[in-house]
Every structure is written in C-alpha cells, then in structure tokens.
Design a protein around this motif. Sequence first.
Motif, PDB file in Angstrom:
ATOM      1  N   VAL A   1       0.854  -1.188   0.000  1.00 48.72           N
ATOM      2  CA  VAL A   1       0.000   0.000   0.000  1.00 48.72           C
ATOM      3  C   VAL A   1       0.893   1.241   0.000  1.00 48.72           C
ATOM      4  CG1 VAL A   1      -1.779   1.290   1.237  1.00 48.72           C
ATOM      5  CG2 VAL A   1      -1.851  -1.222   1.199  1.00 48.72           C
ATOM      6  N   THR A   2       0.795   2.042  -1.039  1.00 53.74           N
ATOM      7  CA  THR A   2       1.608   3.256  -1.140  1.00 53.74           C
ATOM      8  C   THR A   2       0.802   4.530  -0.893  1.00 53.74           C
ATOM      9  OG1 THR A   2       1.273   3.149  -3.548  1.00 53.74           O
ATOM     10  CG2 THR A   2       3.314   2.234  -2.675  1.00 53.74           C
ATOM     11  N   ALA A   3      -0.490   4.418  -0.824  1.00 47.29           N
ATOM     12  CA  ALA A   3      -1.357   5.528  -0.428  1.00 47.29           C
ATOM     13  C   ALA A   3      -2.635   4.921   0.135  1.00 47.29           C
ATOM     14  CB  ALA A   3      -1.667   6.450  -1.598  1.00 47.29           C
ATOM     15  N   GLU A   4      -2.966   5.265   1.368  1.00 51.32           N
ATOM     16  CA  GLU A   4      -4.121   4.657   2.026  1.00 51.32           C
ATOM     17  C   GLU A   4      -5.331   5.587   2.015  1.00 51.32           C
ATOM     18  OE1 GLU A   4      -3.304   3.905   6.115  1.00 51.32           O
ATOM     19  OE2 GLU A   4      -2.396   5.866   6.454  1.00 51.32           O
ATOM     20  N   PRO A   5      -6.531   5.029   2.182  1.00 49.77           N
ATOM     21  CA  PRO A   5      -7.729   5.870   2.236  1.00 49.77           C
ATOM     22  C   PRO A   5      -7.686   6.783   3.468  1.00 49.77           C
ATOM     23  CG  PRO A   5      -8.289   3.561   1.860  1.00 49.77           C
ATOM     24  CD  PRO A   5      -6.854   3.593   2.260  1.00 49.77           C
ATOM     25  N   THR A   6      -8.328   7.907   3.365  1.00 51.45           N
ATOM     26  CA  THR A   6      -8.394   8.865   4.475  1.00 51.45           C
ATOM     27  C   THR A   6      -9.714   8.698   5.213  1.00 51.45           C
ATOM     28  OG1 THR A   6      -7.028  10.444   3.262  1.00 51.45           O
ATOM     29  CG2 THR A   6      -8.294  11.295   5.120  1.00 51.45           C
ATOM     30  N   VAL A   7      -9.629   8.319   6.480  1.00 49.21           N
ATOM     31  CA  VAL A   7     -10.833   8.128   7.283  1.00 49.21           C
ATOM     32  C   VAL A   7     -11.547   9.471   7.469  1.00 49.21           C
ATOM     33  CG1 VAL A   7     -11.707   7.431   9.548  1.00 49.21           C
ATOM     34  CG2 VAL A   7      -9.835   6.162   8.479  1.00 49.21           C
ATOM     35  N   GLY A   8     -12.848   9.455   7.270  1.00 48.80           N
ATOM     36  CA  GLY A   8     -13.637  10.667   7.412  1.00 48.80           C
ATOM     37  C   GLY A   8     -13.851  11.416   6.122  1.00 48.80           C
ATOM     38  N   ASP A   9     -13.105  11.061   5.064  1.00 45.99           N
ATOM     39  CA  ASP A   9     -13.306  11.698   3.762  1.00 45.99           C
ATOM     40  C   ASP A   9     -14.334  10.930   2.942  1.00 45.99           C
ATOM     41  OD1 ASP A   9     -11.533  13.641   4.346  1.00 45.99           O
ATOM     42  OD2 ASP A   9      -9.989  13.025   2.921  1.00 45.99           O
ATOM     43  N   TYR A  10     -14.901  11.588   1.943  1.00 44.98           N
ATOM     44  CA  TYR A  10     -15.772  10.888   1.021  1.00 44.98           C
ATOM     45  C   TYR A  10     -15.215  11.064  -0.393  1.00 44.98           C
ATOM     46  CZ  TYR A  10     -18.073  15.337  -0.129  1.00 44.98           C
ATOM     47  OH  TYR A  10     -18.349  16.614  -0.531  1.00 44.98           O
ATOM     48  N   TYR A  11     -15.390  10.040  -1.174  1.00 46.46           N
ATOM     49  CA  TYR A  11     -14.766   9.966  -2.491  1.00 46.46           C
ATOM     50  C   TYR A  11     -15.852   9.917  -3.559  1.00 46.46           C
ATOM     51  CZ  TYR A  11     -10.514   8.909   0.102  1.00 46.46           C
ATOM     52  OH  TYR A  11      -9.433   8.981   0.958  1.00 46.46           O
ATOM     53  N   GLU A  12     -15.768  10.848  -4.489  1.00 53.19           N
ATOM     54  CA  GLU A  12     -16.736  10.903  -5.569  1.00 53.19           C
ATOM     55  C   GLU A  12     -16.146  10.273  -6.826  1.00 53.19           C
ATOM     56  OE1 GLU A  12     -17.479  15.106  -5.735  1.00 53.19           O
ATOM     57  OE2 GLU A  12     -19.194  14.944  -4.373  1.00 53.19           O
ATOM     58  N   GLN A  13     -16.950  10.181  -7.852  1.00 52.99           N
ATOM     59  CA  GLN A  13     -16.535   9.580  -9.115  1.00 52.99           C
ATOM     60  C   GLN A  13     -15.298  10.289  -9.676  1.00 52.99           C
ATOM     61  OE1 GLN A  13     -18.908   7.642 -12.593  1.00 52.99           O
ATOM     62  NE2 GLN A  13     -19.274   9.852 -12.755  1.00 52.99           N
ATOM     63  N   GLY A  14     -14.316   9.478 -10.081  1.00 52.01           N
ATOM     64  CA  GLY A  14     -13.086  10.009 -10.639  1.00 52.01           C
ATOM     65  C   GLY A  14     -11.981  10.223  -9.636  1.00 52.01           C
ATOM     66  N   SER A  15     -12.246  10.046  -8.325  1.00 53.92           N
ATOM     67  CA  SER A  15     -11.222  10.235  -7.305  1.00 53.92           C
ATOM     68  C   SER A  15     -10.517   8.912  -6.999  1.00 53.92           C
ATOM     69  CB  SER A  15     -11.835  10.824  -6.031  1.00 53.92           C
ATOM     70  OG  SER A  15     -12.865   9.985  -5.534  1.00 53.92           O
ATOM     71  N   VAL A  16      -9.283   9.019  -6.521  1.00 57.09           N
ATOM     72  CA  VAL A  16      -8.470   7.847  -6.190  1.00 57.09           C
ATOM     73  C   VAL A  16      -8.691   7.475  -4.729  1.00 57.09           C
ATOM     74  CG1 VAL A  16      -6.121   6.958  -5.975  1.00 57.09           C
ATOM     75  CG2 VAL A  16      -6.744   8.403  -7.937  1.00 57.09           C
ATOM     76  N   LEU A  17      -9.089   6.230  -4.494  1.00 59.93           N
ATOM     77  CA  LEU A  17      -9.354   5.783  -3.130  1.00 59.93           C
ATOM     78  C   LEU A  17      -8.062   5.431  -2.398  1.00 59.93           C
ATOM     79  CD1 LEU A  17     -11.372   5.006  -0.919  1.00 59.93           C
ATOM     80  CD2 LEU A  17     -11.541   2.735  -1.979  1.00 59.93           C
ATOM     81  N   TYR A  18      -7.186   4.671  -3.047  1.00 59.61           N
ATOM     82  CA  TYR A  18      -5.899   4.298  -2.460  1.00 59.61           C
ATOM     83  C   TYR A  18      -4.989   3.824  -3.588  1.00 59.61           C
ATOM     84  CZ  TYR A  18      -7.086  -0.705  -2.850  1.00 59.61           C
ATOM     85  OH  TYR A  18      -7.398  -1.949  -3.325  1.00 59.61           O
ATOM     86  N   GLU A  19      -3.738   3.499  -3.262  1.00 63.54           N
ATOM     87  CA  GLU A  19      -2.786   3.043  -4.275  1.00 63.54           C
ATOM     88  C   GLU A  19      -2.045   1.804  -3.765  1.00 63.54           C
ATOM     89  OE1 GLU A  19      -0.121   6.121  -5.439  1.00 63.54           O
ATOM     90  OE2 GLU A  19      -1.719   7.537  -6.008  1.00 63.54           O
ATOM     91  N   VAL A  20      -1.764   0.893  -4.678  1.00 61.82           N
ATOM     92  CA  VAL A  20      -0.954  -0.292  -4.397  1.00 61.82           C
ATOM     93  C   VAL A  20       0.186  -0.318  -5.411  1.00 61.82           C
ATOM     94  CG1 VAL A  20      -0.903  -2.813  -4.292  1.00 61.82           C
ATOM     95  CG2 VAL A  20      -2.912  -1.567  -3.438  1.00 61.82           C
TER      96      VAL A  20
END
Length: 340
Positions: free
Chosen positions: A118-137
């Motif tokens: 995991v090189t970028a993890e989701p942010t707790v408390g944020d919301y993600y809309e269409q086209g946004s990056v949730l996390y990275e592997v």
Amino acid sequence: METLDDTAHEPQNQTTMTEDGRTSSPTPDKKRRSWVFWVLGGLGIAVIAAGVVWLAGSASDSTTETTTELNTAAVRQTDLVVMTSLDGTLGYGEGDPITFRSSNDGVDTLPGGLSGIVTAEPTVGDYYEQGSVLYEVNDQPVVILYGDTPAYRTLNTRSSDGHDVELLEQALVDLGFDPDGDITIDEDFTFATRDAVELLQESIGAEEDGVLAIGEYAFLPGPLYVAESLVNLAQSAQSGQAVVATSAVMGSTITWLPQEGSIIEQGGVLYAVDDRPVVLFYGEAPAYRAMSLGNSGSDVEQLEKALVSLGYGDAESHLVDGVYDEQTTAAVVAWQSEIG
C-alpha cells in the motif's frame, strides 16, 4: 473744675446705701439695661449652639447621602431560572454533507483487487466521488466510478460487449473525458472509449495505456464515505482483501429544521430529509445499522425500550427482549404511522 460722678463707676446691678443708712435698689433704667444684657447674651449663646448643631447635622447628612448613593441598589423580586445554551452541528464540518454511516444491511466493506504494498491509504472521514483515487498499491491508483455492477474484469478494446462497458462509458462522459463527443454510450468498448480512458488515467497519475485492469477501478452506486481504513501505508494488501469500512453519502435535501432554542425530547423530530423525519431516541448505543425483522442485539433492545417509553407497548408484553420480531415490527409500524 468738674468732678467725676463716682456712681458712674459702680456696678449697675449693685444696691446703694442712703445717708440715713437705708439701702436702695437700682433704678428702673438700670434694671432694664441689666435684663436686656442677659437676654441678648443668652440669645447669642443659643445662636452659636444652633449653628454648631446645624453644621454637624449638615456634615452628617452629606456623609449619609454619599454613603447611600454608593451602597444601595433597587431590588426586584423574580423567579430564579437557570438556562444553558448549546450549539449543535450536524455533519462532519462546515460544508460537508450529512452521511449515513452504514448501508441498509449494516456496515459495508469494499474489497480490493490488487496485491502488493500500500503506497497511499484511504483517508478516514473523507468521502470519495466519481473520478477520485481511493488508495494506491505499488503506486497504482484505484479510481472510483459510478455503476450498479461490480468491477469483475479488465476492460480494453478486446473486451466483449457488456453492461460494465456501458457504465464505464457513461462515467467517462460524465467526468468530461470525451470532449469531442466521440463516445457512443453502449456496451461496445471502442477506440473512442480507449482515448477517454487514457485521459482518465492521465488525470489520476496512472500509466496511460487505455486499459483498466481488474482492481484498478471500482464501480460504486454513489459517493463513498470512509468510516474506517482496513489497509495501512507500507503494509501488504491482497486481492479480495477488504480495503475500507464504508457507507454511502446521502445525496438528499434537508426539508425541515427545528427552531433555534427548541428542546427535542425522545420521540421528537430532529430534522427531516426529503420530508422523512429523523427522530431522537435515548440510549448509549449509536445507531450503526438498519434494523429489521430477524435482527438482535443491544441496539434492538434499546429501540424496544424507547418504543415502550413512548407508549407503543408495555413491559408485560415482553416487547423488550433484544430481538426484532413481529411484535417489535408492529410497534415500529405504529410509531412510524403516528410521526408520518
């Protein structure tokens, strides 16, 4: 030569002796002068004494007036009332929407489709809309797209027709990656679709190859709220592993709010969304899931206690047992009917 009258030097109040040896009293004039002298003297003493008393009284009155002005106040009898005002805010900060913390079936988890670090993890408390990056592997971003079909395969120009292709094309058009209007929204992955995918990949920092591999995208019914991240930065992740505990953002409109200063008690309406009231219940357990027939637990028991308190059942009917059964359903229906 004149001689002095010795009688002029005699005290006026003193009696005199005659030649034949008899005494004589002062004349009436002398008596009058003596009386006037004593009267005037008494009056003078009285005036002086009165002046002293007046000055003392004036000084006393002046002191009293000054003291009264500094140390007295008007007294008004009223009822003693103690009030405490509290500010309340619904949501997760200014400008953020009100969100559901769970789906209708409880807390949802979103599985990932990539294996690696995991090189970028989701942010707790944020919301993600269409086209946004949730996390990275392994620096590969995972992008969110809207759709009602799970992402189950790699999508490219060699993909067979399918509903997932149609969902992808709709998302690409909605995100503005078809500026020339070349995409026909259907189930066919064309070169126009590939070009739009490359624009999407450019926007999120992914390799621009026109291919969406399985795990590199996720179809979701709407915006994603991250209640809890289940992956950690620099740790390994496996395909199929749950990535986040999540819920859907409620895209609705607040249609009613209570007046400022209102006191909301159990059974009262806090606010309404799309004309659906949100009601206050007392209890320690948070409302973390939708409750329906067959559920059980402390939250169900808490609901049943609230219903009994509001008059939708009684303790002798065994309604409060922590099991959402037909009896609980009937009490909820009666309560819902009354509040609209």
